[in-house]
Write an enzyme that holds these catalytic residues in place. Structure first.
Site, mmCIF file in Angstrom:
data_model
loop_
_atom_site.group_PDB
_atom_site.id
_atom_site.type_symbol
_atom_site.label_atom_id
_atom_site.label_comp_id
_atom_site.label_asym_id
_atom_site.label_seq_id
_atom_site.Cartn_x
_atom_site.Cartn_y
_atom_site.Cartn_z
ATOM 1 N N HIS A 148 4.707 -0.665 3.415
ATOM 2 C CA HIS A 148 5.244 0.620 2.960
ATOM 3 C C HIS A 148 4.737 0.957 1.557
ATOM 4 C CE1 HIS A 148 7.904 0.454 6.405
ATOM 5 N NE2 HIS A 148 8.451 1.620 6.066
ATOM 6 N N HIS A 197 11.374 -7.157 1.189
ATOM 7 C CA HIS A 197 10.159 -7.651 0.539
ATOM 8 C C HIS A 197 10.507 -8.293 -0.793
ATOM 9 C CE1 HIS A 197 6.865 -6.389 3.099
ATOM 10 N NE2 HIS A 197 7.433 -5.206 3.243
#
Length: 243
Positions: A148, A197
């Site tokens: 992303h 993440h």
């Protein structure tokens, strides 16, 4: 050509192979080197990667309801569907001179190449994601680098670049790059905040996108400059019309 004149040409603002190409190559080299160093740190779990757990713990401890809701929306700005929408915006809203397919093709090359590189590095590093209790959003696969974050950096930077070419005035340039930078930072922070993440995953995504996106647009500018130079050379070689 002497070394001094060659260096002067590399630092001159104008020309097809002047300052901008020098800066571009330096950016590509710096981003590639940074990504390699970061990948080594992730594999060895030392240096910057050693602080990932502490960064995640701090963010988790400071979560709030309204911010969680907002960042669940913000994180989608780096998703694949948003990338497709931005390709359409670039193609029809701020196309390059010439056929629109060229703009679409370059945007697909930027975003598709970024996605391919991200998946390749993920398989190479094979880093697990943060522990499940910290994750408050769906995610699968390996963690490094953040897809992303990389996709947002590639797509929004390309959009800012096209906007600056379309409307080459200072106000547009400043607004375009500030807006793109803000979105990219928010998307990266959302990935850390939502627990999908590590911090170094986000940084790795940024570096990968910077290297690839700069490579694509630099190659495009070089090809355009060479094509224009070839066209001028052919025009100059034609004999002047009589009379």
């Amino acid at each position: 050509m002497t070394a001094r004149s060659w260096l002067a040409a590399r630092l001159a603002p104008g020309g097809a192979f002047g300052l901008w190409i020098t800066v571009s190559f330096l950016m590509i080299a710096a981003a590639g080197w940074g990504l390699g160093e970061l990948a080594d740190s992730v594999r060895e779990n030392d240096d910057l990667a050693a602080g990932d757990a502490a960064a995640t713990a701090w963010v988790v401890a400071h979560r709030t309801g309204w911010l969680t809701t907002a960042l669940r929306v913000v994180t989608d700005l780096g998703g694949i569907w948003m990338a497709l929408l931005l390709i359409a915006v670039a193609t029809f809203g701020m196309p390059l001179p010439g056929p629109r397919w060229r703009t679409a093709g370059l945007m697909v090359l930027v975003t598709g190449g970024t996605s391919t590189l991200v998946n390749g590095v993920k398989l190479l590093i094979a880093r697990p994601r943060p522990t499940l209790p910290d994750m408050i959003a769906g995610a699968s696969g390996f963690s490094f680098p953040s897809g992303h974050s990389a996709q947002a950096a590639a797509a929004y930077a390309s959009l800012a670049y096209l906007a600056c070419r379309r409307w080459p005035v200072p106000a547009v340039r400043v607004s375009a790059w500030l807006g793109a930078g803000l979105v990219v930072l928010l998307v990266g922070f959302s990935r850390l905040y939502l627990g999908v993440h590590w911090l170094t995953d986000v940084l790795g995504g940024y570096l990968l996108a910077a290297a690839w996106t700069t490579t694509v647009w630099t190659a495009f500018r070089l090809a355009t400059a060479q094509r224009q130079g070839f066209g001028r050379g052919r025009a100059a070689s034609r004999p002047a019309p009589e009379g």
